[in-house]
Design a protein around this motif. Structure first.
Motif, mmCIF file in Angstrom:
data_model
loop_
_atom_site.group_PDB
_atom_site.id
_atom_site.type_symbol
_atom_site.label_atom_id
_atom_site.label_comp_id
_atom_site.label_asym_id
_atom_site.label_seq_id
_atom_site.Cartn_x
_atom_site.Cartn_y
_atom_site.Cartn_z
ATOM 1 N N TYR A 178 26.364 63.608 -28.386
ATOM 2 C CA TYR A 178 26.297 62.600 -27.324
ATOM 3 C C TYR A 178 26.675 63.237 -25.998
ATOM 4 O O TYR A 178 27.697 63.909 -25.883
ATOM 5 C CB TYR A 178 27.243 61.448 -27.644
ATOM 6 C CG TYR A 178 26.681 60.512 -28.684
ATOM 7 C CD1 TYR A 178 26.588 60.919 -30.016
ATOM 8 C CD2 TYR A 178 26.226 59.244 -28.349
ATOM 9 C CE1 TYR A 178 26.046 60.079 -30.973
ATOM 10 C CE2 TYR A 178 25.694 58.389 -29.293
ATOM 11 C CZ TYR A 178 25.600 58.813 -30.609
ATOM 12 O OH TYR A 178 25.059 57.975 -31.552
ATOM 13 N N TYR A 179 25.829 62.969 -25.001
ATOM 14 C CA TYR A 179 26.000 63.560 -23.681
ATOM 15 C C TYR A 179 26.228 62.482 -22.630
ATOM 16 O O TYR A 179 25.534 61.464 -22.610
ATOM 17 C CB TYR A 179 24.763 64.358 -23.280
ATOM 18 C CG TYR A 179 24.457 65.522 -24.166
ATOM 19 C CD1 TYR A 179 23.650 65.384 -25.285
ATOM 20 C CD2 TYR A 179 24.992 66.788 -23.878
ATOM 21 C CE1 TYR A 179 23.374 66.462 -26.109
ATOM 22 C CE2 TYR A 179 24.718 67.870 -24.692
ATOM 23 C CZ TYR A 179 23.908 67.706 -25.810
ATOM 24 O OH TYR A 179 23.644 68.773 -26.613
ATOM 25 N N CYS A 180 27.152 62.754 -21.747
ATOM 26 C CA CYS A 180 27.376 61.928 -20.572
ATOM 27 C C CYS A 180 26.536 62.499 -19.433
ATOM 28 O O CYS A 180 26.370 63.717 -19.317
ATOM 29 C CB CYS A 180 28.859 61.972 -20.217
ATOM 30 S SG CYS A 180 29.309 61.144 -18.698
ATOM 31 N N ALA A 181 26.002 61.623 -18.579
ATOM 32 C CA ALA A 181 25.174 62.072 -17.468
ATOM 33 C C ALA A 181 25.395 61.174 -16.261
ATOM 34 O O ALA A 181 25.808 60.017 -16.404
ATOM 35 C CB ALA A 181 23.704 62.065 -17.863
ATOM 36 N N ALA A 182 25.097 61.723 -15.081
ATOM 37 C CA ALA A 182 25.273 60.964 -13.840
ATOM 38 C C ALA A 182 24.088 61.191 -12.918
ATOM 39 O O ALA A 182 23.533 62.290 -12.864
ATOM 40 C CB ALA A 182 26.563 61.394 -13.140
ATOM 41 N N ARG A 183 23.707 60.155 -12.195
ATOM 42 C CA ARG A 183 22.654 60.270 -11.186
ATOM 43 C C ARG A 183 22.970 59.324 -10.023
ATOM 44 O O ARG A 183 23.641 58.315 -10.209
ATOM 45 C CB ARG A 183 21.280 59.940 -11.759
ATOM 46 C CG ARG A 183 21.113 58.497 -12.243
ATOM 47 C CD ARG A 183 19.671 58.212 -12.604
ATOM 48 N NE ARG A 183 19.469 56.902 -13.210
ATOM 49 C CZ ARG A 183 19.279 55.787 -12.513
ATOM 50 N NH1 ARG A 183 19.298 55.820 -11.187
ATOM 51 N NH2 ARG A 183 19.079 54.638 -13.145
ATOM 52 N N ARG A 184 22.462 59.691 -8.874
ATOM 53 C CA ARG A 184 22.588 58.789 -7.733
ATOM 54 C C ARG A 184 21.809 57.517 -8.035
ATOM 55 O O ARG A 184 20.822 57.536 -8.766
ATOM 56 C CB ARG A 184 22.039 59.449 -6.473
ATOM 57 C CG ARG A 184 22.816 60.676 -6.051
ATOM 58 C CD ARG A 184 22.269 61.261 -4.756
ATOM 59 N NE ARG A 184 22.899 62.527 -4.426
ATOM 60 C CZ ARG A 184 24.032 62.635 -3.776
ATOM 61 N NH1 ARG A 184 24.651 61.550 -3.352
ATOM 62 N NH2 ARG A 184 24.537 63.820 -3.516
ATOM 63 N N GLY A 185 22.257 56.449 -7.464
ATOM 64 C CA GLY A 185 21.640 55.165 -7.767
ATOM 65 C C GLY A 185 20.165 55.095 -7.438
ATOM 66 O O GLY A 185 19.423 54.358 -8.065
#
Length: 119
Positions: free
Chosen positions: A94-101
């Motif tokens: 399981y991977y956590c990820a982030a992106r600009r809205g």
């Protein structure tokens, strides 16, 4: 440098629960959408769930609806994934990820944490 670090993975029996946490550092995450993805051996990475900055909107893959819950604590720069009623088919990294809205693609990824559900 932005870093996402997952924790909380492990081995659990069919029907059990786990809580994953992702800690973000090295940047300002205001307005960022946070998500969880997973990848099982021999399979492509797949979307699991995501949450908007305010927490007001959450999205789930059909396979986890009603069993998984995503939440975030912006003061602590963390996002959590509560997984209940786990099934062997939930076994994956399981991977956590982030992106600009406003972005379509996720810019930052964690190293992953393994979840194994035994039957």
């Amino acid at each position: 440098q932005v870093q996402l670090v997952e924790s909380g993975g492990g081995l659990v029996q069919d029907g059990g629960s786990l809580r994953l946490t992702c800690a973000a550092s090295g940047g300002t995450f205001s307005g960022y959408v946070m998500g969880w993805f997973r990848q099982a051996p021999g399979k492509e990475r797949e979307f699991v769930t995501s949450i908007t900055w305010s927490g007001g909107r959450t999205y789930y893959a059909d396979s986890v609806k009603g069993r998984f819950t995503i939440s975030r604590d912006n003061a602590k720069n963390t996002v959590s994934l509560q997984m209940n009623s786990l099934k062997p088919e939930d076994t994956a990294n399981y991977y956590c990820a982030a992106r600009r809205g406003t972005a379509r693609e996720y810019s930052y990824w964690g190293q992953g944490t393994q979840v194994t559900v035994s039957s």
